[in-house]
Design an enzyme around this catalytic site. Structure first.
Site, PDB file in Angstrom:
ATOM      1  N   ASP A 178       0.812  -1.214   0.000  1.00  0.00           N
ATOM      2  CA  ASP A 178       0.000   0.000   0.000  1.00  0.00           C
ATOM      3  C   ASP A 178       0.850   1.271   0.000  1.00  0.00           C
ATOM      4  O   ASP A 178       2.012   1.267   0.415  1.00  0.00           O
ATOM      5  CB  ASP A 178      -0.881   0.026   1.261  1.00  0.00           C
ATOM      6  CG  ASP A 178      -2.021  -0.969   1.204  1.00  0.00           C
ATOM      7  OD1 ASP A 178      -2.056  -1.817   0.292  1.00  0.00           O
ATOM      8  OD2 ASP A 178      -2.888  -0.885   2.103  1.00  0.00           O
ATOM      9  N   ASP A 179       0.200   2.338  -0.432  1.00  0.00           N
ATOM     10  CA  ASP A 179       0.644   3.734  -0.242  1.00  0.00           C
ATOM     11  C   ASP A 179       1.671   4.224  -1.257  1.00  0.00           C
ATOM     12  O   ASP A 179       2.164   5.335  -1.146  1.00  0.00           O
ATOM     13  CB  ASP A 179       1.170   3.997   1.177  1.00  0.00           C
ATOM     14  CG  ASP A 179       0.113   3.757   2.248  1.00  0.00           C
ATOM     15  OD1 ASP A 179      -1.040   3.464   1.875  1.00  0.00           O
ATOM     16  OD2 ASP A 179       0.446   3.860   3.439  1.00  0.00           O
ATOM     17  N   HIS A 224       3.690  -2.380   3.060  1.00  0.00           N
ATOM     18  CA  HIS A 224       3.715  -1.010   2.520  1.00  0.00           C
ATOM     19  C   HIS A 224       5.008  -0.754   1.758  1.00  0.00           C
ATOM     20  O   HIS A 224       6.095  -0.993   2.288  1.00  0.00           O
ATOM     21  CB  HIS A 224       3.597   0.012   3.650  1.00  0.00           C
ATOM     22  CG  HIS A 224       2.264  -0.030   4.346  1.00  0.00           C
ATOM     23  ND1 HIS A 224       1.963  -0.986   5.291  1.00  0.00           N
ATOM     24  CD2 HIS A 224       1.152   0.735   4.196  1.00  0.00           C
ATOM     25  CE1 HIS A 224       0.705  -0.785   5.711  1.00  0.00           C
ATOM     26  NE2 HIS A 224       0.193   0.240   5.059  1.00  0.00           N
TER      27      HIS A 224
HETATM   28 ZN   LIG Z   1      -2.578   3.082   3.263  1.00  0.00          ZN
END
Ligand SMILES: [Zn+2]
Length: 217
Positions: A18-19, A163
């Site tokens: 993610d991100d 992440h």
């Molecule tokens: Zn996130």
């Protein structure tokens, strides 16, 4: 959807990141995944994609799946109009910059109650949560803890949260090869979320589509 029930003997795991897209770390993740012939799924933040489209294209070219993680990594309660803007603008940029489309959505912070997941479902997205977190956003834990979290929690059909963006992810880069090595030795293969869904037993998939809002927080 947090994990899927697989036919007996299918040892598949879906790693998710993610991100991103994010400088340095996203490409380092790609390099590590390639060494293990692993496919994964990347949930992008629109404002990061706007800054780093060339990194995003490398993710898609490497054969990984992508999903929508809102424009501004919105945690808070939003109006339907704001939810539409967060999700649609990110999807539009994914389409423009990578010539791919996604119907996968992951709510920032895993928040299923702030209006974003509701909007995504109304637009036909699959809301993808996770069943094992590496906890790699913990600011203090050593990378070995991230690897332990995943190696201990992994089961066939697990979706793993990690992440590649949003901060200093050097510890995630340390943990990732250990995770891949450990799970590969146990006979696991690493697939994208759409590939995992394609292997799910039909009744499980139906249930997860019908009842995503009842998922545990
Ligand atoms: Zn996130």
């Amino acid at each position: 959807m947090r994990q899927v029930r697989l036919p007996a003997g299918e040892k598949l795991i879906a790693l998710t990141f993610d991100d991103g897209p994010w400088p340095v770390t996203t490409e380092a993740v790609l390099d590590i995944l390639k060494r293990y012939q692993a496919r994964a799924t990347f949930f992008w933040v629109g404002k990061n994609l706007e800054r780093y489209p060339q990194i995003a294209r490398k993710v898609v070219e490497a054969g990984h799946a992508v999903g929508d993680h809102t424009w501004s990594h919105q945690y808070h309660k939003v109006t339907p109009q704001a939810a539409a803007k967060e999700i649609d603008s990110t999807a539009a940029l994914i389409a423009r910059d990578t010539e791919t489309s996604t119907r996968l959505f992951r709510p920032p912070g895993g928040n299923l109650k702030n209006g974003l997941a509701k909007y995504a479902l109304s637009k036909g997205y699959t809301v993808v949560m996770w069943s094992v977190s590496s906890a790699d956003t913990d600011p203090k834990a050593p990378w070995t803890a991230f690897a332990d979290n995943v190696l201990r929690g992994a089961r066939p059909g697990t979706i793993v949260l990690m992440h590649d963006g949003g901060g200093d992810r050097r510890r995630t880069l340390e943990a990732l090869p250990v995770i891949l090595e450990g799970l590969q030795q146990q006979g696991y293969r690493f697939v994208s979320v759409p590939e995992l869904l394609a292997q799910a037993q039909p009744q499980e998939l139906e249930a997860s589509r019908a009842r995503p809002a009842q998922a545990r927080p």
